[in-house]
Design a protein around this motif. Structure first.
Motif, PDB file in Angstrom:
ATOM      1  N   GLU A  43       1.321 -14.076   7.754  1.00 23.95           N
ATOM      2  CA  GLU A  43       1.039 -13.502   9.077  1.00 23.95           C
ATOM      3  C   GLU A  43       2.083 -13.936  10.096  1.00 23.95           C
ATOM      4  O   GLU A  43       2.579 -13.106  10.864  1.00 23.95           O
ATOM      5  N   ARG A  65      -9.135  -7.782   2.518  1.00 26.14           N
ATOM      6  CA  ARG A  65      -8.471  -8.891   1.823  1.00 26.14           C
ATOM      7  C   ARG A  65      -9.486  -9.885   1.257  1.00 26.14           C
ATOM      8  O   ARG A  65      -9.283 -10.438   0.188  1.00 26.14           O
ATOM      9  N   SER A 114       0.858  -1.179   0.000  1.00 29.41           N
ATOM     10  CA  SER A 114       0.000   0.000   0.000  1.00 29.41           C
ATOM     11  C   SER A 114       0.898   1.234   0.000  1.00 29.41           C
ATOM     12  O   SER A 114       2.061   1.177   0.403  1.00 29.41           O
ATOM     13  N   VAL A 119      -0.453  -9.241   4.321  1.00 29.86           N
ATOM     14  CA  VAL A 119      -0.788  -8.670   5.618  1.00 29.86           C
ATOM     15  C   VAL A 119      -1.296  -7.249   5.387  1.00 29.86           C
ATOM     16  O   VAL A 119      -1.584  -6.882   4.245  1.00 29.86           O
ATOM     17  N   GLU A 120      -1.391  -6.462   6.419  1.00 28.77           N
ATOM     18  CA  GLU A 120      -2.037  -5.153   6.358  1.00 28.77           C
ATOM     19  C   GLU A 120      -1.394  -4.165   5.380  1.00 28.77           C
ATOM     20  O   GLU A 120      -2.067  -3.273   4.891  1.00 28.77           O
ATOM     21  N   ASP A 121      -0.092  -4.316   5.096  1.00 31.45           N
ATOM     22  CA  ASP A 121       0.563  -3.307   4.273  1.00 31.45           C
ATOM     23  C   ASP A 121       1.094  -3.800   2.927  1.00 31.45           C
ATOM     24  O   ASP A 121       1.641  -3.009   2.159  1.00 31.45           O
ATOM     25  N   ILE A 167      -4.883  -2.760   4.607  1.00 34.16           N
ATOM     26  CA  ILE A 167      -5.470  -3.957   4.007  1.00 34.16           C
ATOM     27  C   ILE A 167      -5.869  -4.927   5.132  1.00 34.16           C
ATOM     28  O   ILE A 167      -5.235  -5.954   5.356  1.00 34.16           O
ATOM     29  N   GLN A 168      -6.906  -4.564   5.817  1.00 26.60           N
ATOM     30  CA  GLN A 168      -7.392  -5.395   6.920  1.00 26.60           C
ATOM     31  C   GLN A 168      -8.045  -6.658   6.356  1.00 26.60           C
ATOM     32  O   GLN A 168      -8.322  -6.750   5.164  1.00 26.60           O
ATOM     33  N   LYS A 169      -8.325  -7.627   7.208  1.00 23.69           N
ATOM     34  CA  LYS A 169      -8.865  -8.919   6.757  1.00 23.69           C
ATOM     35  C   LYS A 169     -10.151  -8.765   5.947  1.00 23.69           C
ATOM     36  O   LYS A 169     -10.339  -9.447   4.950  1.00 23.69           O
ATOM     37  N   PRO A 171      -0.976   0.461   6.920  1.00 22.22           N
ATOM     38  CA  PRO A 171      -1.638  -0.811   7.245  1.00 22.22           C
ATOM     39  C   PRO A 171      -3.151  -0.750   6.987  1.00 22.22           C
ATOM     40  O   PRO A 171      -3.964  -0.811   7.904  1.00 22.22           O
TER      41      PRO A 171
END
Length: 152
Positions: free
Chosen positions: A120, A28, A16, A52-54, A23-25, A21
């Motif tokens: 993760e 996704r 991103s 993951v989130e980023d 791109i939370q679940k 951060p």
């Protein structure tokens, strides 16, 4: 040979913008099928997507009729547009400008698939910046510490 044959495995990775951060679940769950659909529509076979989130990782077979630069531009542009269109996050979403795309030999597909599946757990020990730096080192690409440019 009467027919051309190719099998070009690509491990793509991009983050991103500013490695935020975002791109939370829940994002996704929508983003990965969208990216899979975009790549499939471009004639690529997608083996796996995770992140993951980023940032995210994608393992896929490249369609030899498509330039990787055009493909990444399309995937990143379309997916960020869709994230924003659906208001999946409160702020405007964008991907970083660049990406990594690394060729993978057939003998390493299982290892890369496992690596992507375990993102993760992997990122409990290592940041994306550390991971990407390791990719650069593994592929013989040197990052200039003064300007962040890649020297070959």
């Amino acid at each position: 040979m009467s027919h051309s044959k190719t099998k070009i495995w690509i491990h793509a990775v991009f983050s991103s913008k500013d490695r935020q951060p975002l791109i939370q679940k829940k994002v996704r769950m929508i983003l990965y099928p969208l990216i899979r659909e975009q790549l499939t529509a471009s004639g690529c076979y997608v083996d796996c997507i995770n992140g993951v989130e980023d940032h995210i990782h994608i393992l896929f077979l490249l369609n030899p009729q498509v330039a990787i630069s055009d493909l990444m531009k399309h995937v990143k542009g379309s997916s960020s547009h869709e994230i924003n269109r659906q208001n999946l996050i409160p702020e405007k979403f964008a991907w970083q400008t660049g990406y990594g795309a690394f060729s993978i030999s057939e003998s390493q597909i299982g290892r890369v698939r496992q690596y992507i599946a375990n993102q993760e757990q992997h990122h409990r020990k290592m940041t994306f910046a550390e991971e990407y730096s390791q990719f650069m080192k593994n592929y013989g690409l040197i990052i200039d510490p003064d300007n962040g440019e890649i020297n070959r």
